[in-house]
Enzyme design. Sequence first.
Site, PDB file in Angstrom:
ATOM      1  N   GLY A  70       3.958   1.287   2.474  1.00  0.00           N
ATOM      2  CA  GLY A  70       4.974   0.275   2.163  1.00  0.00           C
ATOM      3  C   GLY A  70       5.781   0.667   0.930  1.00  0.00           C
ATOM      4  CD  GLU A 125      -1.543  11.650  14.816  1.00  0.00           C
ATOM      5  OE1 GLU A 125      -0.397  11.153  14.870  1.00  0.00           O
ATOM      6  OE2 GLU A 125      -2.409  11.192  14.061  1.00  0.00           O
ATOM      7  CB  ALA A 153      -0.896  -0.038   1.225  1.00  0.00           C
ATOM      8  CB  VAL A 183       0.358  -6.326   6.002  1.00  0.00           C
ATOM      9  CG1 VAL A 183       1.314  -6.852   4.939  1.00  0.00           C
ATOM     10  CG2 VAL A 183       0.648  -6.981   7.349  1.00  0.00           C
ATOM     11  CE  LYS A 184      -7.853  -4.112   7.060  1.00  0.00           C
ATOM     12  NZ  LYS A 184      -8.445  -2.843   7.210  1.00  0.00           N
ATOM     13  CB  SER A 201       4.830   8.789  13.299  1.00  0.00           C
ATOM     14  OG  SER A 201       4.040   9.960  13.089  1.00  0.00           O
ATOM     15  CG  HIS A 256       3.434   9.765  17.759  1.00  0.00           C
ATOM     16  ND1 HIS A 256       2.448   9.663  16.797  1.00  0.00           N
ATOM     17  CD2 HIS A 256       4.305  10.692  17.295  1.00  0.00           C
ATOM     18  CE1 HIS A 256       2.717  10.497  15.802  1.00  0.00           C
ATOM     19  NE2 HIS A 256       3.838  11.128  16.076  1.00  0.00           N
ATOM     20  CG  ASN A 257      -0.729   7.281  16.452  1.00  0.00           C
ATOM     21  OD1 ASN A 257       0.427   7.670  16.266  1.00  0.00           O
ATOM     22  ND2 ASN A 257      -1.365   6.533  15.582  1.00  0.00           N
ATOM     23  CE  LYS A 264       2.808   6.158  14.610  1.00  0.00           C
ATOM     24  NZ  LYS A 264       1.669   5.538  14.055  1.00  0.00           N
TER      25      LYS A 264
HETATM   26  P1  2AM Z   1      -3.306  -6.472  -0.711  1.00  0.00           P
HETATM   27  O1  2AM Z   1      -2.794  -5.438  -1.670  1.00  0.00           O
HETATM   28  O2  2AM Z   1      -3.149  -7.853  -1.226  1.00  0.00           O
HETATM   29  O3  2AM Z   1      -4.712  -6.170  -0.245  1.00  0.00           O
HETATM   30  C1  2AM Z   1      -2.637  -2.640   3.354  1.00  0.00           C
HETATM   31  O4  2AM Z   1      -3.942  -3.097   3.312  1.00  0.00           O
HETATM   32  C2  2AM Z   1      -1.669  -3.727   2.920  1.00  0.00           C
HETATM   33  O5  2AM Z   1      -1.879  -4.900   3.724  1.00  0.00           O
HETATM   34  C3  2AM Z   1      -1.848  -4.173   1.476  1.00  0.00           C
HETATM   35  O6  2AM Z   1      -0.558  -4.341   0.952  1.00  0.00           O
HETATM   36  C4  2AM Z   1      -2.599  -5.476   1.605  1.00  0.00           C
HETATM   37  O7  2AM Z   1      -2.370  -6.389   0.579  1.00  0.00           O
HETATM   38  C5  2AM Z   1      -2.008  -6.019   2.875  1.00  0.00           C
HETATM   39  N1  2AM Z   1      -2.853  -7.042   3.499  1.00  0.00           N
HETATM   40  C6  2AM Z   1      -4.092  -6.872   4.019  1.00  0.00           C
HETATM   41  N2  2AM Z   1      -4.547  -8.018   4.525  1.00  0.00           N
HETATM   42  C7  2AM Z   1      -3.596  -8.964   4.300  1.00  0.00           C
HETATM   43  C8  2AM Z   1      -3.473 -10.352   4.605  1.00  0.00           C
HETATM   44  N3  2AM Z   1      -4.440 -11.008   5.257  1.00  0.00           N
HETATM   45  N4  2AM Z   1      -2.339 -10.973   4.220  1.00  0.00           N
HETATM   46  C9  2AM Z   1      -1.377 -10.293   3.581  1.00  0.00           C
HETATM   47  N5  2AM Z   1      -1.418  -9.004   3.279  1.00  0.00           N
HETATM   48  C10 2AM Z   1      -2.509  -8.325   3.638  1.00  0.00           C
END
Ligand code: 2AM
Length: 473
Positions: free
Chosen positions: A14, A189, A11, A74-75, A128, A185-186, A182
Site C-alpha cells: 500500500g 507463477e 503495509a 488491506v489483507k 502483481s 497469473h499466480n 490475477k
Molecule cells: P494494520 O496496520 O492496522 O494492521 C496488511 O495487513 C494491511 O491490512 C495493514 O495495513 C493492516 O492494517 C490492514 N488490515 C488488516 N486487517 C484489517 C482490518 N480488519 N481492517 C482494516 N485494515 C486491516
Amino acid sequence: MQSDFGVIGLAVMGQNLALNIESKGFTVSVFNRTGSKTEEFYKRRAQGKRIVPAYTLEEFVASLKRPRKIMLMVKAGPAVDAMIDALLPLLEPGDIIIDGGNSHFADTDRRVRKVEEAGLHYLGTGVSGGEYGALHGPSIMPGGSREAYDTVAPILTVTAAQTKDGPCCTYLGPASAGHYVKMVHNGIEYGIMQIIAEAYDYMKRRLGMPVPEMQEAVAEWNAAELESYLFEITADILSRTDEKTGNPLVEMILDRAEQKGTGKWTSQSALDLGIPVPTITAAVDARALSSFKDLRVAAAERIREPRQPEKEDKAGLLAALRSGVYLAVIASYAQGMHLLQAASEEHGYNLNLAEVARIWKGGCIIRSVLLDPIQEAYTKDPKLVNLLLDGTFAALANEHLPGLRRTVSEAAAAGIPAPALSSALAYIDSWRTARLPANLIQAQRDYFGAHTYERIDEPGYHHTEWQDIQNVM
Ligand code: 2AM
C-alpha cells in the site's frame, strides 16, 4: 485542495503504490487502521510529497475529490468486507472502491453486487509485481464496471509498468474478471517456480553441479529463450553467499514452502470447470508435500534411493534440461490460458487473452519473452482453446519434447522427484495422443454403474450386460 486518489492499508504494498501514484503527479490521501503506521509513513517515506494522511475514515473520505477513487490494500478476506462496510455509509453514488488485494474471485463477485446496489462502483483489481513493482510499476488487472474503469484509467495506466506495447493495465471484463486473471497469473507463477526448483534439484543431484555452476547455467538461460523475471531472480538468488557460514545462501534455507492460496484456488477453479492444469496443481501439491519435513526425513531412512546412474554426458543432460524446462514453462502458460479461456465463457468475462498476455509483459512476476508469441497466438485466433494447438507452439513442442522426455526419464531413474516437469510431459503427451485409454474407463463405468458408452463405429449410447446380476447377487 482535495486529493485525486485514496489508498487504505499501509503495509509495504500500500505504501509503495501510494508513492508510485504520487510520483505520477497525483495527490494521494492515505489511511491505515493503525494510525501510528500512517504517521510513520507520513513522517518518513512520504515526507515532502503530495501525500495527505488521514486518521479517521471520515477525514479520509472528506479529503477526496468526487467521484472518490479509493484503493483498498488491506489483507485479503474479512478485512476487505470490514472496510467496505465502514466506507459505504460515508461514500456517495458514483464513488469507486478498488480492491487491489488478492481476493478470491467469488468474494469479489459478492462485493461487486453489494457495492453496486448502494449506487457505487467496485473494481476487483489484481496487482502483481511485489513490493518493487508496486513502487516502480506493477502489472494491474482491473475488472468490474467499465464506466468506473474509464474514470480511474488515467491514474492506473500511468502507475502501471510501461512496455513498448503500452501500459501493463487494461480493462479486463465485468465483475471478478480482474481478480480471476490475477489468480491464474499466480497459478502460472506457482508452476514456473516449481519447474525452476526441480531444475535446481536436478542440477544438484543428477548433474552434481555446485551452486555457482548452476548460477551460470540459469543466467545463461535467462539471457536467451528463457528471459524472464523468475529466471532472473533465481540467477541472483544462486549468486548469494550466506554471511554466517559462507555457504551459498540457498543451501541454508529450510526446504518447506508456504502458500497463501492463489495457486490452490486456480486448481480448485480448474477442477470445477473441468480444465486440466496439472503442472499448476503439481506445484501446489509439491508445496504441500514440502511442509511435511519431519515425516520426509523419517521416510528418507526407510525408503531406499535407486542406484545412481553414471555421471556421464553432463553437457548433453544439461542441454536437455534447458530444453525441457523451456517446454514445461510453456505448458504452464498453456494451462493457465486454457483455464482463462474457459472461465471467460463460464463467467461471462469476455476476456481478450492477447491483451491479458500483453499486460503481463511488464511489472508482474510471470513477465517473460514468451508472452510475445503468446500474445501473437491469441491475436491470430482469439478463441484459441489451447496454445499447443497454435502453429508456433506446436513447433516448439516438437523441438523441445525430446529434452523434456530425457530429463523426466533421467530424473525418474535417479529417484529425483520432478512433479511439475513430469506433469508437463504427460500433459503434452496426452494432447498429442489421438486415442487415449479413456475407452477402458468408459467400459469400467458401464460395467459397475451402467453409465453407457459411445462406440467408434456408430452413434448413440450403448450398454453391455457385463455381468449376470442375478447370479452376482
Ligand atoms: P494494520 O496496520 O492496522 O494492521 C496488511 O495487513 C494491511 O491490512 C495493514 O495495513 C493492516 O492494517 C490492514 N488490515 C488488516 N486487517 C484489517 C482490518 N480488519 N481492517 C482494516 N485494515 C486491516
